[in-house]
Design an enzyme around this catalytic site. Structure first.
Site, PDB file in Angstrom:
ATOM      1  N   CYS A  77      -0.995   5.795   9.148  1.00 38.33           N
ATOM      2  CA  CYS A  77      -1.508   4.536   8.953  1.00 38.33           C
ATOM      3  C   CYS A  77      -2.667   4.694   8.186  1.00 38.33           C
ATOM      4  O   CYS A  77      -2.703   5.679   7.143  1.00 38.33           O
ATOM      5  CB  CYS A  77      -1.799   3.655  10.049  1.00 38.33           C
ATOM      6  SG  CYS A  77      -2.973   4.131  10.961  1.00 38.33           S
ATOM      7  N   ARG A 111       0.723  -0.973  -0.069  1.00 34.32           N
ATOM      8  CA  ARG A 111      -0.005  -0.002  -0.006  1.00 34.32           C
ATOM      9  C   ARG A 111       0.824   1.285   0.111  1.00 34.32           C
ATOM     10  O   ARG A 111       0.533   2.171  -0.661  1.00 34.32           O
ATOM     11  CB  ARG A 111      -0.973  -0.064   1.250  1.00 34.32           C
ATOM     12  CG  ARG A 111      -2.030  -0.840   1.044  1.00 34.32           C
ATOM     13  CD  ARG A 111      -3.004  -1.195   2.376  1.00 34.32           C
ATOM     14  NE  ARG A 111      -3.496   0.372   2.640  1.00 34.32           N
ATOM     15  CZ  ARG A 111      -4.295   0.497   3.609  1.00 34.32           C
ATOM     16  NH1 ARG A 111      -4.195  -0.447   4.725  1.00 34.32           N
ATOM     17  NH2 ARG A 111      -4.908   1.740   3.951  1.00 34.32           N
TER      18      ARG A 111
END
Length: 280
Positions: free
Chosen positions: A239, A181
């Site tokens: 995050c 990601r």
């Protein structure tokens, strides 16, 4: 003298020894993992005395644009009091995955000026493995506590502060998402969110600081963080939505880093705002 946690991380043995202490408050801060089956993620049993700490619906601003946004201090204070938390309480937070969402609750209490709080290393799985007793979950009658919040604004960052830091680089942003990601090899689970990462940030997947549901050893954590940064450098953890960033905050704290903060909006906010720069 009221019970004190020995550090930000306590063992199941420590919790079992102190289970009967009148000042002990045990909070179950379980969240289903992203893309996990919600029913499979929830357990029927809990540690005795445990109270559910609802990160999503109670201890986040549900009216905010992005998920898991920190509550205003006064609202947090009121909700913590409803759980029976006092100024003299000793709080241990756990979750049902091992270590996943419990550090978020730990970080929230730290942000609200409360330091007598720790994460249960290994969570409910470690408690069960040690064959310590559990009870069926039930609604328990709680006495209103006298908890007082004293907000520490420096422990959370907003996107404007993170944007300014791209130029100043006074702090290092460390991203807890997976490497795929981070590099945009894997698309974000939210289609409206851009792919990639914050410019000049580094990637440390939260799974790298865990071992079988426990936090890695202090020496291993120190080695891991030393590869990124010296102890005198301030850190901002990010995050997807501000949950697993708190795992890195816990790991850094155990490793001896004390200049730490969490980007509250994290990548969901950063990747949603059109004018913010990204890298892949």
């Amino acid at each position: 003298m009221s019970l004190k946690v020995p550090s930000s991380l306590v063992s199941v043995e420590w919790l079992y020894r102190n289970l009967a202490d009148k000042d002990l408050v045990i909070l179950n801060a379980t969240l289903p993992k992203v893309a996990a089956n919600n029913k499979a993620a929830l357990q029927e049993n809990q540690i005795k005395k445990a109270i559910f700490f609802d990160i999503k619906k109670t201890f986040s601003d549900v009216n905010a644009q992005f998920p898991n946004t920190v509550l205003p201090a006064k609202e947090f204070e009121v909700e913590a009091q409803k759980l029976g938390v006092n100024t003299t309480s000793c709080i241990v937070v756990y979750d049902e995955h091992g270590i996943y969402s419990s550090p978020r609750a730990w970080w929230l209490f730290k942000t609200m000026g409360f330091d007598n709080v720790a994460v249960l290393d290994g969570g409910l799985p470690a408690w069960k493995k040690a064959e310590f007793p559990t009870v069926l979950k039930e609604q328990t009658q709680k006495t209103l506590g006298d908890f007082k919040a004293k907000y520490r604004a420096h422990l959370f960052k907003d996107y404007k502060q993170v944007l300014e830091n791209i130029q100043s680089q006074q702090q290092l942003v460390i991203d807890a998402r997976s490497s795929a990601r981070f590099t945009a090899e894997e698309l974000e689970p939210r289609p409206e969110v851009k792919n990639g990462h914050i410019p000049n940030s580094k990637n440390l997947p939260f799974t790298k600081v865990l071992t079988d549901g426990h936090l890695a050893s202090k020496s291993k954590l120190q080695t891991t963080f030393k590869e990124f940064v010296s102890k005198d450098k301030a850190l901002i953890f990010s995050c997807g939505t501000g949950i697993t960033a708190c795992i890195l905050a816990l790991a850094a704290t155990v490793a001896g880093y004390d200049k730490t903060s969490v980007y509250d909006g994290s990548w969901t906010e950063w990747g949603s705002l059109p004018d913010l720069p990204t890298e892949k």
